[in-house]
Design a protein around this motif. Structure first.
Motif, PDB file in Angstrom:
ATOM      1  N   TYR A 121       0.815  -1.208   0.000  1.00 22.38           N
ATOM      2  CA  TYR A 121       0.000   0.000   0.000  1.00 22.38           C
ATOM      3  C   TYR A 121       0.852   1.262   0.000  1.00 22.38           C
ATOM      4  N   ILE A 122       1.986   1.218   0.660  1.00 21.63           N
ATOM      5  CA  ILE A 122       2.893   2.359   0.568  1.00 21.63           C
ATOM      6  C   ILE A 122       3.424   2.482  -0.854  1.00 21.63           C
ATOM      7  N   LYS A 123       3.686   1.346  -1.450  1.00 19.88           N
ATOM      8  CA  LYS A 123       4.245   1.325  -2.794  1.00 19.88           C
ATOM      9  C   LYS A 123       3.310   1.985  -3.800  1.00 19.88           C
ATOM     10  N   LEU A 124       2.025   1.832  -3.602  1.00 21.41           N
ATOM     11  CA  LEU A 124       1.069   2.421  -4.527  1.00 21.41           C
ATOM     12  C   LEU A 124       1.237   3.936  -4.610  1.00 21.41           C
ATOM     13  N   ILE A 125       1.630   4.541  -3.517  1.00 24.24           N
ATOM     14  CA  ILE A 125       1.774   5.987  -3.484  1.00 24.24           C
ATOM     15  C   ILE A 125       3.058   6.433  -4.171  1.00 24.24           C
ATOM     16  N   ILE A 126       4.127   5.679  -3.994  1.00 24.29           N
ATOM     17  CA  ILE A 126       5.423   6.143  -4.496  1.00 24.29           C
ATOM     18  C   ILE A 126       5.862   5.443  -5.759  1.00 24.29           C
ATOM     19  N   CYS A 127       4.991   4.573  -6.316  1.00 27.77           N
ATOM     20  CA  CYS A 127       5.430   3.770  -7.452  1.00 27.77           C
ATOM     21  C   CYS A 127       5.689   4.609  -8.683  1.00 27.77           C
ATOM     22  N   LEU A 166       7.519   7.057  -8.711  1.00 25.45           N
ATOM     23  CA  LEU A 166       8.887   7.536  -8.586  1.00 25.45           C
ATOM     24  C   LEU A 166       9.913   6.435  -8.687  1.00 25.45           C
ATOM     25  N   LEU A 167       9.608   5.257  -8.175  1.00 24.06           N
ATOM     26  CA  LEU A 167      10.554   4.154  -8.220  1.00 24.06           C
ATOM     27  C   LEU A 167       9.817   2.853  -8.051  1.00 24.06           C
ATOM     28  N   THR A 168      10.485   1.776  -8.410  1.00 21.76           N
ATOM     29  CA  THR A 168       9.897   0.446  -8.278  1.00 21.76           C
ATOM     30  C   THR A 168      10.543  -0.269  -7.120  1.00 21.76           C
ATOM     31  N   MET A 210      -1.971   2.020 -11.032  1.00 14.75           N
ATOM     32  CA  MET A 210      -2.209   1.182 -12.211  1.00 14.75           C
ATOM     33  C   MET A 210      -0.915   0.942 -12.982  1.00 14.75           C
ATOM     34  N   THR A 211      -0.138   1.995 -13.149  1.00 10.09           N
ATOM     35  CA  THR A 211       1.115   1.878 -13.892  1.00 10.09           C
ATOM     36  C   THR A 211       2.066   0.898 -13.229  1.00 10.09           C
ATOM     37  N   ASP A 212       2.050   0.869 -11.905  1.00 10.27           N
ATOM     38  CA  ASP A 212       2.951  -0.041 -11.202  1.00 10.27           C
ATOM     39  C   ASP A 212       2.632  -1.500 -11.490  1.00 10.27           C
ATOM     40  N   ILE A 213       1.374  -1.829 -11.745  1.00  9.00           N
ATOM     41  CA  ILE A 213       1.026  -3.214 -12.063  1.00  9.00           C
ATOM     42  C   ILE A 213       1.673  -3.635 -13.375  1.00  9.00           C
ATOM     43  N   TYR A 214       1.703  -2.722 -14.349  1.00 11.08           N
ATOM     44  CA  TYR A 214       2.377  -3.040 -15.604  1.00 11.08           C
ATOM     45  C   TYR A 214       3.866  -3.283 -15.372  1.00 11.08           C
ATOM     46  N   ALA A 215       4.444  -2.505 -14.464  1.00  6.31           N
ATOM     47  CA  ALA A 215       5.855  -2.717 -14.135  1.00  6.31           C
ATOM     48  C   ALA A 215       6.055  -4.082 -13.488  1.00  6.31           C
ATOM     49  N   GLN A 216       5.125  -4.490 -12.617  1.00  5.09           N
ATOM     50  CA  GLN A 216       5.208  -5.823 -12.021  1.00  5.09           C
ATOM     51  C   GLN A 216       5.160  -6.902 -13.099  1.00  5.09           C
ATOM     52  N   MET A 217       4.280  -6.730 -14.078  1.00  4.17           N
ATOM     53  CA  MET A 217       4.150  -7.724 -15.137  1.00  4.17           C
ATOM     54  C   MET A 217       5.397  -7.788 -16.000  1.00  4.17           C
ATOM     55  N   ARG A 248       3.027 -15.059  -8.694  1.00  8.86           N
ATOM     56  CA  ARG A 248       3.170 -13.715  -9.248  1.00  8.86           C
ATOM     57  C   ARG A 248       1.892 -13.294  -9.963  1.00  8.86           C
ATOM     58  N   THR A 249       1.294 -14.229 -10.677  1.00  8.37           N
ATOM     59  CA  THR A 249       0.082 -13.890 -11.420  1.00  8.37           C
ATOM     60  C   THR A 249      -1.061 -13.560 -10.478  1.00  8.37           C
ATOM     61  N   TYR A 250      -1.237 -14.365  -9.433  1.00  6.56           N
ATOM     62  CA  TYR A 250      -2.318 -14.056  -8.493  1.00  6.56           C
ATOM     63  C   TYR A 250      -2.018 -12.802  -7.678  1.00  6.56           C
ATOM     64  N   SER A 251      -0.764 -12.503  -7.432  1.00  4.88           N
ATOM     65  CA  SER A 251      -0.434 -11.237  -6.775  1.00  4.88           C
ATOM     66  C   SER A 251      -0.817 -10.058  -7.664  1.00  4.88           C
ATOM     67  N   GLN A 252      -0.586 -10.203  -8.967  1.00  3.43           N
ATOM     68  CA  GLN A 252      -0.973  -9.145  -9.901  1.00  3.43           C
ATOM     69  C   GLN A 252      -2.489  -9.035  -9.998  1.00  3.43           C
ATOM     70  N   ILE A 253      -3.164 -10.173  -9.951  1.00  4.25           N
ATOM     71  CA  ILE A 253      -4.629 -10.151  -9.939  1.00  4.25           C
ATOM     72  C   ILE A 253      -5.138  -9.450  -8.678  1.00  4.25           C
ATOM     73  N   TYR A 254      -4.509  -9.744  -7.545  1.00  6.38           N
ATOM     74  CA  TYR A 254      -4.873  -9.060  -6.306  1.00  6.38           C
ATOM     75  C   TYR A 254      -4.700  -7.553  -6.465  1.00  6.38           C
ATOM     76  N   ALA A 255      -3.614  -7.150  -7.109  1.00  6.25           N
ATOM     77  CA  ALA A 255      -3.352  -5.719  -7.281  1.00  6.25           C
ATOM     78  C   ALA A 255      -4.412  -5.057  -8.156  1.00  6.25           C
ATOM     79  N   VAL A 256      -4.830  -5.723  -9.221  1.00  2.00           N
ATOM     80  CA  VAL A 256      -5.858  -5.109 -10.077  1.00  2.00           C
ATOM     81  C   VAL A 256      -7.203  -5.072  -9.354  1.00  2.00           C
ATOM     82  N   ASN A 257      -7.467  -6.077  -8.530  1.00  2.00           N
ATOM     83  CA  ASN A 257      -8.696  -6.031  -7.736  1.00  2.00           C
ATOM     84  C   ASN A 257      -8.666  -4.868  -6.746  1.00  2.00           C
ATOM     85  N   ALA A 258      -7.490  -4.587  -6.206  1.00  2.00           N
ATOM     86  CA  ALA A 258      -7.357  -3.440  -5.299  1.00  2.00           C
ATOM     87  C   ALA A 258      -7.656  -2.138  -6.034  1.00  2.00           C
TER      88      ALA A 258
END
Length: 467
Positions: free
Chosen positions: A14-20, A22-24, A58-65, A120-130
């Protein structure tokens, strides 16, 4: 230890969502069902009070992928794993933490690469659900921003589940961040998964517009959704809808076109690109280039199979433009050369192309052929052939046209996210083509479910046959 993993992921995410923006920050989560709701929703609410931070999430999820999971260009992504699992790539690696077990068809439920893809895929799915939940609950974002973000999130959720169902068979379809629901998620049959994929894609198409929200096509538009819908329909033998969706994309001639220079197809500004992943900071290029390109033999990782090389017709420009030969004087090896940069450059030259126009021509050709529209199928097929410097196909009969389409898919889409394996599977040709491969068994049409997941959630049983 388990508590710390939960706590670490919960707080960092959740912290990452705010600063993503700026950095990954890299993080790991052993099990998607371990992801718990934070005690306070203040952080997540603050993300969706502002369009900039919401878009950064949203952009950070693409970086995760890009970095991990199904469509990363690294050695542990589907391009390499399914390439060696089928008949596109030879693995020169050794050990269970490599592509070697995929090449030798000796997968086991305890393998790291198997669990990584799942987790990793389900973590990304969790992120899009968030993102979906955050957008729906937001009272600050404009309706246009909400539509764009929710449309993208639904697109990614369906895209990720579609790959999971084709790899593992029956899988859970996760649509919430609720820990209590996810920890006991059950597998649902493939037909139901595919219908949920289609429903999410339809919803995404209704939310996303024709134009891109950014000029570099790293944020999907309606055509990207329609492109995946065309593929899903094709895989599920709904040829009329596959043709309709592919045509919707191909008719967007002001957005997309196929050039005559094969060396420009995978450049970041290619007009044939429908959706791509950013390579990262300016000057970075794709992981595919770094993974596939080698300068001397024998290769340390993977190379193209001789059986693929021999499929290219004389004068096929794809062979000279997209394949590189390396020799030591006595032996020859071949590597994919679609991406030509394996290091940073002054400015980024190549992004990772996930969806491109050429596939839509091939989808429509196959869909037309299966409906008896043979002339239209030949027309679409010849668009791809002519661009490769080849004359039109000589195929006339229904069966010969289908064989010609199968051939073109093999030489056009090689080393791209497992198209070859998925094609053989849906055509019921796995046994015929891979049956003589060392270690191949009939049950290898599905990967095993990760042992760690099954131990954590008994509702995932039974294990896939053969494992």
């Amino acid at each position: 230890q388990l508590f710390m993993k939960k706590y670490f992921f919960k707080k960092v995410y959740y912290i990452k969502l705010i600063i993503c923006g700026l950095l990954t920050i890299s993080y790991s989560c052993d099990n998607f069902v371990e992801i718990e709701q934070p005690n306070s929703q203040l952080i997540t609410e603050s993300v969706y009070r502002d369009a900039a931070t919401a878009n950064a999430a949203m952009t950070d999820i693409y970086a995760q992928m890009r970095e991990q999971g199904l469509i990363t260009g690294k050695i542990n992504g589907l391009s390499c794993l399914l390439g060696t699992y089928a008949d596109e790539l030879i693995s020169f690696e050794d050990g269970i933490y490599t592509t070697a077990p995929f090449y030798s068809n000796t997968l086991s439920p305890s393998m790291t690469y198997i669990s990584n893809i799942w987790n990793r895929t389900y973590s990304q799915i969790y992120a899009v659900n968030a993102v979906i939940e955050g957008v729906e609950n937001s009272t600050a974002l404009s309706q246009d921003v909400k539509k764009q973000l929710k449309g993208e999130a639904l697109f990614l959720r369906s895209f990720l589940h579609f790959h999971l169902v084709n790899l593992y068979g029956d899988v859970p379809y996760i649509t919430t961040t609720d820990y209590n629901k996810n920890k006991n998620a059950v597998r649902i049959n493939s037909t139901e998964v595919n219908q949920k994929v289609i429903n999410d894609l339809k919803d995404a198409a209704s939310l996303l517009g024709k134009t891109y929200s950014q000029s570099d096509r790293i944020r999907p538009n309606r055509s990207a959704v329609q492109s995946v819908l065309a593929r899903v329909y094709l895989y599920n033998n709904n040829y009329e809808e596959a043709q309709t969706m592919a045509s919707a994309v191909l008719n967007e001639k002001s957005l997309y076109s196929i050039g005559t220079n094969l060396n420009t197809v995978f450049l970041k500004d290619s007009p044939a690109t429908i959706w791509q992943l950013s390579a990262g900071p300016n000057g970075a290029n794709t992981y595919q280039g770094a993974t596939f390109i080698f300068q001397a033999g024998p290769p340390s990782r993977v190379s193209l199979t001789e059986s693929l090389i021999t499929q290219f017709e004389t004068n096929d420009l794809r062979k000279t433009s997209w394949i590189k030969t390396v020799t030591n004087g006595n032996n020859k090896w071949y590597h994919p050369f679609k991406y030509k940069q394996n290091n940073n450059t002054a400015v980024t030259q190549e992004n990772s192309v996930v969806l491109r126009l050429e596939e839509q021509y091939l989808i429509r050709a196959e869909a037309r052929a299966m409906q008896g529209e043979l002339n239209g199928a030949v027309e679409d097929l010849n668009v791809i052939r002519n661009r490769a410097g080849l004359s039109g196909t000589t195929a006339v009969s229904h069966n010969d046209i289908l064989k010609a389409i199968e051939h073109e898919r093999r030489v056009e889409l090689f080393s791209e996210f497992g198209h070859r394996f998925f094609d053989l599977k849906r055509w019921n040709q796995l046994e015929n083509v891979l049956g003589t491969k060392t270690g191949w068994n009939r049950t290898d049409s599905l990967w095993p479910l990760p042992l760690s997941e099954m131990n954590s959630n008994p509702f995932l049983t039974p294990q896939n046959p053969g494992y």
